[in-house]
Write a protein that holds these residues in place. Sequence first.
Motif, PDB file in Angstrom:
ATOM      1  N   PHE A 109     -12.328   5.658  -9.015  1.00  0.00           N
ATOM      2  CA  PHE A 109     -11.443   4.964  -7.562  1.00  0.00           C
ATOM      3  C   PHE A 109     -11.225   5.946  -6.434  1.00  0.00           C
ATOM      4  O   PHE A 109     -11.678   7.539  -6.433  1.00  0.00           O
ATOM      5  N   GLU A 110     -10.628   5.990  -5.469  1.00  0.00           N
ATOM      6  CA  GLU A 110     -10.400   6.653  -4.158  1.00  0.00           C
ATOM      7  C   GLU A 110      -8.529   6.597  -3.697  1.00  0.00           C
ATOM      8  O   GLU A 110      -9.174   4.764  -3.674  1.00  0.00           O
ATOM      9  N   ASP A 111      -7.956   7.113  -3.291  1.00  0.00           N
ATOM     10  CA  ASP A 111      -7.346   7.200  -3.113  1.00  0.00           C
ATOM     11  C   ASP A 111      -6.941   8.308  -1.414  1.00  0.00           C
ATOM     12  O   ASP A 111      -7.920   9.005  -1.073  1.00  0.00           O
ATOM     13  N   LEU A 112      -6.876   7.138  -0.580  1.00  0.00           N
ATOM     14  CA  LEU A 112      -7.164   7.525   0.429  1.00  0.00           C
ATOM     15  C   LEU A 112      -5.834   8.818   1.125  1.00  0.00           C
ATOM     16  O   LEU A 112      -6.250  10.152   1.638  1.00  0.00           O
ATOM     17  N   ASP A 113      -4.633   8.807   0.545  1.00  0.00           N
ATOM     18  CA  ASP A 113      -4.441   9.654   0.206  1.00  0.00           C
ATOM     19  C   ASP A 113      -4.490  11.001   0.204  1.00  0.00           C
ATOM     20  O   ASP A 113      -4.325  12.353   0.190  1.00  0.00           O
ATOM     21  N   ASP A 114      -4.955  11.024  -1.036  1.00  0.00           N
ATOM     22  CA  ASP A 114      -5.615  11.869  -1.498  1.00  0.00           C
ATOM     23  C   ASP A 114      -6.740  13.278  -1.269  1.00  0.00           C
ATOM     24  O   ASP A 114      -6.953  14.352  -0.872  1.00  0.00           O
ATOM     25  N   HIS A 115      -7.709  12.569  -0.384  1.00  0.00           N
ATOM     26  CA  HIS A 115      -8.582  12.495   0.373  1.00  0.00           C
ATOM     27  C   HIS A 115      -8.123  13.244   1.845  1.00  0.00           C
ATOM     28  O   HIS A 115      -8.237  14.107   2.620  1.00  0.00           O
ATOM     29  N   LEU A 142     -10.707   7.449   6.553  1.00  0.00           N
ATOM     30  CA  LEU A 142     -11.043   6.175   6.451  1.00  0.00           C
ATOM     31  C   LEU A 142     -12.500   6.038   6.666  1.00  0.00           C
ATOM     32  O   LEU A 142     -13.754   5.729   6.088  1.00  0.00           O
ATOM     33  N   ARG A 143     -12.378   6.573   8.025  1.00  0.00           N
ATOM     34  CA  ARG A 143     -13.325   6.475   8.690  1.00  0.00           C
ATOM     35  C   ARG A 143     -15.079   6.742   7.378  1.00  0.00           C
ATOM     36  O   ARG A 143     -16.269   6.668   7.462  1.00  0.00           O
ATOM     37  N   ASP A 144     -14.509   8.038   7.314  1.00  0.00           N
ATOM     38  CA  ASP A 144     -15.957   8.800   6.578  1.00  0.00           C
ATOM     39  C   ASP A 144     -16.106   8.237   5.056  1.00  0.00           C
ATOM     40  O   ASP A 144     -17.175   8.044   4.629  1.00  0.00           O
ATOM     41  N   LEU A 145     -14.924   7.903   4.340  1.00  0.00           N
ATOM     42  CA  LEU A 145     -14.698   7.334   2.724  1.00  0.00           C
ATOM     43  C   LEU A 145     -15.884   6.052   3.586  1.00  0.00           C
ATOM     44  O   LEU A 145     -16.497   5.417   2.366  1.00  0.00           O
ATOM     45  N   LEU A 146     -15.312   5.410   3.977  1.00  0.00           N
ATOM     46  CA  LEU A 146     -16.142   3.878   4.220  1.00  0.00           C
ATOM     47  C   LEU A 146     -17.330   3.898   4.587  1.00  0.00           C
ATOM     48  O   LEU A 146     -18.322   2.699   4.791  1.00  0.00           O
ATOM     49  N   SER A 147     -17.854   5.076   5.360  1.00  0.00           N
ATOM     50  CA  SER A 147     -19.242   5.229   6.000  1.00  0.00           C
ATOM     51  C   SER A 147     -20.066   5.603   5.079  1.00  0.00           C
ATOM     52  O   SER A 147     -21.323   5.336   4.983  1.00  0.00           O
ATOM     53  N   ASN A 162      -8.070   1.692  11.942  1.00  0.00           N
ATOM     54  CA  ASN A 162      -7.993   1.006  10.541  1.00  0.00           C
ATOM     55  C   ASN A 162      -8.572  -0.283   9.896  1.00  0.00           C
ATOM     56  O   ASN A 162      -9.621  -0.646   9.635  1.00  0.00           O
ATOM     57  N   GLN A 163      -7.774  -1.400  11.094  1.00  0.00           N
ATOM     58  CA  GLN A 163      -8.102  -2.507  10.303  1.00  0.00           C
ATOM     59  C   GLN A 163      -9.742  -2.985  10.807  1.00  0.00           C
ATOM     60  O   GLN A 163     -10.654  -4.012   9.764  1.00  0.00           O
ATOM     61  N   GLU A 164      -9.734  -2.587  12.044  1.00  0.00           N
ATOM     62  CA  GLU A 164     -11.165  -2.773  12.643  1.00  0.00           C
ATOM     63  C   GLU A 164     -12.294  -2.180  11.405  1.00  0.00           C
ATOM     64  O   GLU A 164     -13.200  -2.992  11.382  1.00  0.00           O
ATOM     65  N   ILE A 181     -11.849  -1.913   8.578  1.00  0.00           N
ATOM     66  CA  ILE A 181     -11.804  -1.944   6.887  1.00  0.00           C
ATOM     67  C   ILE A 181     -12.640  -3.688   6.502  1.00  0.00           C
ATOM     68  O   ILE A 181     -13.814  -3.609   6.589  1.00  0.00           O
ATOM     69  N   VAL A 182     -12.687  -4.700   8.679  1.00  0.00           N
ATOM     70  CA  VAL A 182     -13.186  -5.749   8.512  1.00  0.00           C
ATOM     71  C   VAL A 182     -14.487  -5.511   8.439  1.00  0.00           C
ATOM     72  O   VAL A 182     -15.532  -6.460   7.726  1.00  0.00           O
ATOM     73  N   ALA A 183     -15.187  -4.362   9.224  1.00  0.00           N
ATOM     74  CA  ALA A 183     -16.551  -4.258   9.818  1.00  0.00           C
ATOM     75  C   ALA A 183     -17.280  -4.013   8.384  1.00  0.00           C
ATOM     76  O   ALA A 183     -18.542  -3.878   8.059  1.00  0.00           O
ATOM     77  N   SER A 184     -16.409  -3.065   6.941  1.00  0.00           N
ATOM     78  CA  SER A 184     -17.333  -2.571   5.695  1.00  0.00           C
ATOM     79  C   SER A 184     -16.998  -4.336   4.897  1.00  0.00           C
ATOM     80  O   SER A 184     -18.330  -3.761   3.978  1.00  0.00           O
ATOM     81  N   GLY A 185     -16.310  -5.041   5.605  1.00  0.00           N
ATOM     82  CA  GLY A 185     -17.068  -6.248   4.313  1.00  0.00           C
ATOM     83  C   GLY A 185     -16.388  -6.100   2.972  1.00  0.00           C
ATOM     84  O   GLY A 185     -15.927  -7.510   2.324  1.00  0.00           O
ATOM     85  N   GLY A 186     -15.266  -5.205   3.308  1.00  0.00           N
ATOM     86  CA  GLY A 186     -14.617  -5.132   2.097  1.00  0.00           C
ATOM     87  C   GLY A 186     -13.358  -6.250   1.468  1.00  0.00           C
ATOM     88  O   GLY A 186     -13.064  -6.585   2.322  1.00  0.00           O
ATOM     89  N   SER A 187     -13.141  -6.114   0.106  1.00  0.00           N
ATOM     90  CA  SER A 187     -11.689  -7.068   0.025  1.00  0.00           C
ATOM     91  C   SER A 187     -10.897  -6.906  -0.188  1.00  0.00           C
ATOM     92  O   SER A 187     -10.297  -5.407  -0.895  1.00  0.00           O
ATOM     93  N   THR A 188      -9.639  -7.119   0.955  1.00  0.00           N
ATOM     94  CA  THR A 188      -8.103  -6.513   0.822  1.00  0.00           C
ATOM     95  C   THR A 188      -7.711  -6.902   0.003  1.00  0.00           C
ATOM     96  O   THR A 188      -7.623  -8.535  -0.140  1.00  0.00           O
ATOM     97  N   VAL A 189      -6.943  -6.978  -0.635  1.00  0.00           N
ATOM     98  CA  VAL A 189      -5.751  -7.237  -1.535  1.00  0.00           C
ATOM     99  C   VAL A 189      -4.367  -6.609  -1.509  1.00  0.00           C
ATOM    100  O   VAL A 189      -4.169  -5.410  -1.486  1.00  0.00           O
ATOM    101  N   PHE A 190      -3.657  -6.983  -1.422  1.00  0.00           N
ATOM    102  CA  PHE A 190      -2.275  -7.408  -0.509  1.00  0.00           C
ATOM    103  C   PHE A 190      -0.724  -7.014  -1.644  1.00  0.00           C
ATOM    104  O   PHE A 190      -0.880  -8.588  -2.254  1.00  0.00           O
ATOM    105  N   LEU A 191      -0.918  -6.100  -2.271  1.00  0.00           N
ATOM    106  CA  LEU A 191       0.343  -5.540  -3.649  1.00  0.00           C
ATOM    107  C   LEU A 191       1.575  -6.173  -3.041  1.00  0.00           C
ATOM    108  O   LEU A 191       2.301  -4.933  -2.121  1.00  0.00           O
TER     109      LEU A 191
END
Length: 174
Positions: free
Chosen positions: A33-39, A68-73, A94-96, A98-108
Amino acid sequence: MSSQNRTIILIGFMGAGKTSVGRALSRRLGWPFEDLDDHIQSREGRNIEEIFRDSGEPHFRRVEHQSLRDLLSAQQPSSRILALGGGAFVQPENQELIVASGGSTVFLDAPIDELWHRCQAEEAARPLRRDLEQFRQLYEQRRPCYLRASLRVETSGKDVETIAAEVQNSLGLR
Ligand code: S3P
């Protein structure tokens, strides 16, 4: 993205439970698990409140984007779960990524009053949470963007484990 190496990205407003559901999902799936705010906080050597207070939101957003760029790359040895801060997915750049990373986004998702009360019960200071009216307006402004996620999970009245199980089942993960 290969099915062996998946990223689940949890998005939603303040109080949505992104971090706690992310941790629960991480335990259930055995994925890191990784948390962007922690990074962001490690990178800056100060907490979110100090970043906003001393350097302002535009600086926070720049660091958020870079983190986010560092984490996703980063080369991932395995699948993982990533929780974003409430404003991250709303930024088009950021959305760009995320979409390019192919990750699955889940809206809580949850009703605004519940989000407000959950934040009140937590100790973490949130610079963009001032009064209920301002909180509601920000949520309404952002919600259409959150709805672009691959999956929306209603979290109202549910505990963290129930929500994590629902995310897991909806994504077909064992
Ligand atoms: C923010 C939400 C916070 C944090 C920062 C900005 C926002 O994260 O990233 O205070 O813009 O909504 P949480 O959603 O985890 O509170």
